[in-house]
Design a protein around this motif. Structure first.
Motif, short mmCIF file in Angstrom:
data_model
loop_
_atom_site.label_atom_id
_atom_site.label_comp_id
_atom_site.label_asym_id
_atom_site.label_seq_id
_atom_site.Cartn_x
_atom_site.Cartn_y
_atom_site.Cartn_z
N HIS A 1 -50.39 76.28 73.19
CA HIS A 1 -50.46 76.59 74.62
C HIS A 1 -50.11 75.38 75.49
O HIS A 1 -49.78 75.54 76.67
CB HIS A 1 -51.85 77.11 74.99
CG HIS A 1 -52.08 78.55 74.68
ND1 HIS A 1 -51.28 79.56 75.16
CD2 HIS A 1 -53.02 79.16 73.90
CE1 HIS A 1 -51.71 80.73 74.72
NE2 HIS A 1 -52.75 80.52 73.94
N ARG A 2 -50.16 74.18 74.92
CA ARG A 2 -49.86 72.96 75.67
C ARG A 2 -48.35 72.70 75.75
O ARG A 2 -47.92 71.66 76.25
CB ARG A 2 -50.56 71.77 75.03
CG ARG A 2 -52.10 71.88 75.01
CD ARG A 2 -52.73 71.48 76.32
NE ARG A 2 -52.67 70.06 76.53
CZ ARG A 2 -53.62 69.19 76.17
NH1 ARG A 2 -54.73 69.64 75.61
NH2 ARG A 2 -53.49 67.91 76.39
N GLY A 3 -47.55 73.62 75.25
CA GLY A 3 -46.10 73.56 75.43
C GLY A 3 -45.36 72.52 74.62
O GLY A 3 -44.47 71.84 75.15
N PRO A 4 -45.64 72.36 73.32
CA PRO A 4 -44.93 71.35 72.53
C PRO A 4 -43.48 71.74 72.29
O PRO A 4 -43.13 72.92 72.22
CB PRO A 4 -45.71 71.32 71.21
CG PRO A 4 -46.29 72.70 71.09
CD PRO A 4 -46.62 73.12 72.49
N GLN A 5 -42.64 70.71 72.12
CA GLN A 5 -41.25 70.92 71.74
C GLN A 5 -41.06 70.84 70.23
O GLN A 5 -40.14 71.44 69.69
CB GLN A 5 -40.36 69.90 72.44
CG GLN A 5 -40.31 70.03 73.94
CD GLN A 5 -39.47 68.95 74.59
OE1 GLN A 5 -39.14 67.95 73.96
NE2 GLN A 5 -39.11 69.16 75.84
N VAL A 6 -41.93 70.08 69.57
CA VAL A 6 -41.85 69.89 68.13
C VAL A 6 -43.20 70.23 67.51
O VAL A 6 -44.23 69.69 67.93
CB VAL A 6 -41.46 68.43 67.78
CG1 VAL A 6 -41.45 68.23 66.27
CG2 VAL A 6 -40.12 68.06 68.40
N VAL A 7 -43.22 71.11 66.52
CA VAL A 7 -44.44 71.46 65.79
C VAL A 7 -44.15 71.34 64.30
O VAL A 7 -43.17 71.91 63.80
CB VAL A 7 -44.93 72.88 66.13
CG1 VAL A 7 -46.00 73.32 65.14
CG2 VAL A 7 -45.48 72.93 67.55
N ASP A 8 -45.01 70.60 63.60
CA ASP A 8 -44.89 70.40 62.16
C ASP A 8 -46.29 70.55 61.57
O ASP A 8 -47.15 69.69 61.77
CB ASP A 8 -44.32 69.00 61.88
CG ASP A 8 -44.16 68.70 60.39
OD1 ASP A 8 -44.66 69.48 59.56
OD2 ASP A 8 -43.54 67.67 60.07
N VAL A 9 -46.54 71.67 60.88
CA VAL A 9 -47.88 71.95 60.34
C VAL A 9 -47.80 72.13 58.82
O VAL A 9 -47.00 72.94 58.33
CB VAL A 9 -48.50 73.21 60.97
CG1 VAL A 9 -49.84 73.52 60.32
CG2 VAL A 9 -48.66 73.05 62.47
N GLU A 10 -48.60 71.35 58.11
CA GLU A 10 -48.77 71.56 56.68
C GLU A 10 -50.16 72.13 56.46
O GLU A 10 -51.17 71.47 56.68
CB GLU A 10 -48.61 70.24 55.91
CG GLU A 10 -48.76 70.42 54.40
CD GLU A 10 -48.50 69.15 53.63
OE1 GLU A 10 -49.23 68.91 52.62
OE2 GLU A 10 -47.58 68.41 54.00
#
Length: 355
Positions: free
Chosen positions: A105-114
């Motif tokens: 919801h904070r509007g990230p441009q890059v998300v990388d989740v392991e």
């Protein structure tokens, strides 16, 4: 002597937080002890790079991770987190999915989740396989440009997928609800240019093993199925999955191992410039890539070509100008017929296999 001037602390806060955004969050937090000026600076850093296993072990880890994230997310709830990288570790942390939803919801441009892969049964103190599904608001993010998911579960969202800014997506051993989930996910990304796909060929979740996967995109330019740390499909039963590719704008394709027991190119890839193959294939696949200009082929692929030539004619690759091939010595008799398939070849590199 006059005291030293701390010139770094005199920099504007926006510049300091930008510098800290290149550090893992645990190192960014350590700067809070420098001075009063730095005490809460890490809370305004527009990036989160968190490894959950950096926190206290087992029963204290869950409380510490969630408490840390709550403090971070509550400090300036209206500010943006542009880059988010979260490595959950091996054991489930209950409530982490809700925090990831808040982060999105904070509007990230890059998300990388392991994601985590196990949970601990408190009654038996035994670890069992665990699948963490991503929050539904991920699939309607209006800001994401780059997405990487590892070991995660992808829900089949009610409604539709809409990630209008996403250009790069990497899916590492991700589990889908059904065979068409990948197609829906890719189709909901109208600007997607790069896709990397690594299947989980040894899944513990029987119902999640895919039998059919489809990549359909009018915008896709680069598609990779790379070798995954040397793992391969040694057991035929582990790779029973068909891959269909319908991406007319594809320019680069890397198929690095047999994660699929069959690959079909639905339409001829007329924009294809380079292909790197370490797979076996079928007739429809060969025809689909016959417009390519630059090809790299492994020994495995070359042996498959030789076997294929015994029953069918190999299509002509009239646009191919550069070829790199690992050629086994026991197939040298096949070389003249092999080269006839590339009438306009200008650059040839043959590497003799040592096997």
């Amino acid at each position: 002597m006059p005291p030293r001037c701390d010139r770094i602390s005199e920099l504007p806060e926006s510049l300091l937080t930008h510098i800290l955004s290149y550090l893992p969050t645990k190192h960014s937090v350590k700067t809070s002890v420098v001075s009063t000026r730095w005490k809460n600076l890490w809370l305004n850093v527009p990036a989160l790079d968190l490894h959950c296993e950096d926190f206290p072990y087992r029963e204290e880890e869950e409380e510490a991770v969630l408490g840390f994230l709550d403090r971070l997310l509550e400090f300036e709830p209206g500010s943006r987190l542009l880059k988010v990288k979260v490595k959950c570790g091996s054991v489930e942390i209950k409530g982490l999915k809700d925090r990831i939803s808040t982060v999105i919801h904070r509007g990230p441009q890059v998300v990388d989740v392991e994601s985590c892969t196990k949970y601990l049964d408190p009654d038996t103190e035994t670890y069992y396989p665990y699948l963490e599904f991503m929050p539904l608001n991920l699939y309607t993010s209006k800001t994401l440009v780059s997405l990487k998911l590892t070991y995660s579960g992808v829900e089949d969202p009610p409604g539709f997928v809409c990630m209008p800014c996403l250009k790069s997506m990497t899916l590492v051993q991700v589990h889908f609800r059904d065979d068409s989930s990948l197609e829906r996910l890719v189709s909901g990304c109208p600007l997607l240019e790069e896709l990397t796909l690594i299947r989980d060929i040894h899944s513990c979740f029987v119902g999640e093993v895919d039998r059919f996967m489809s990549v359909r995109s009018g915008s896709l330019k680069r598609f990779r199925v790379p070798l995954w740390y040397g793992l391969s499909c040694s057991s035929p039963s582990s790779a029973k999955c068909r891959l269909e590719i319908d991406a007319p704008g594809l320019e680069h394709m890397v198929l690095g191992e047999d994660q699929f027991d069959s690959i079909v190119v639905q339409k001829k890839l007329t924009s294809l410039f380079m292909v790197d193959l370490n797979i076996k294939f079928g007739e429809l696949f060969l025809y689909g890539i016959s417009s390519v200009g630059h090809m790299i082929i492994s020994e495995k692929t070359l042996k498959a070509l030789e076997l294929y030539s015994r029953v069918e004619l190999i299509p002509k690759f009239n646009n191919l100008s550069r070829l790199v091939a690992l050629f086994p010595g026991n197939l040298l008799e096949f070389l003249p017929a092999f080269l006839e398939c590339f009438p306009n070849l200008k650059h040839l590199i043959l590497v003799k296999s040592l096997k």
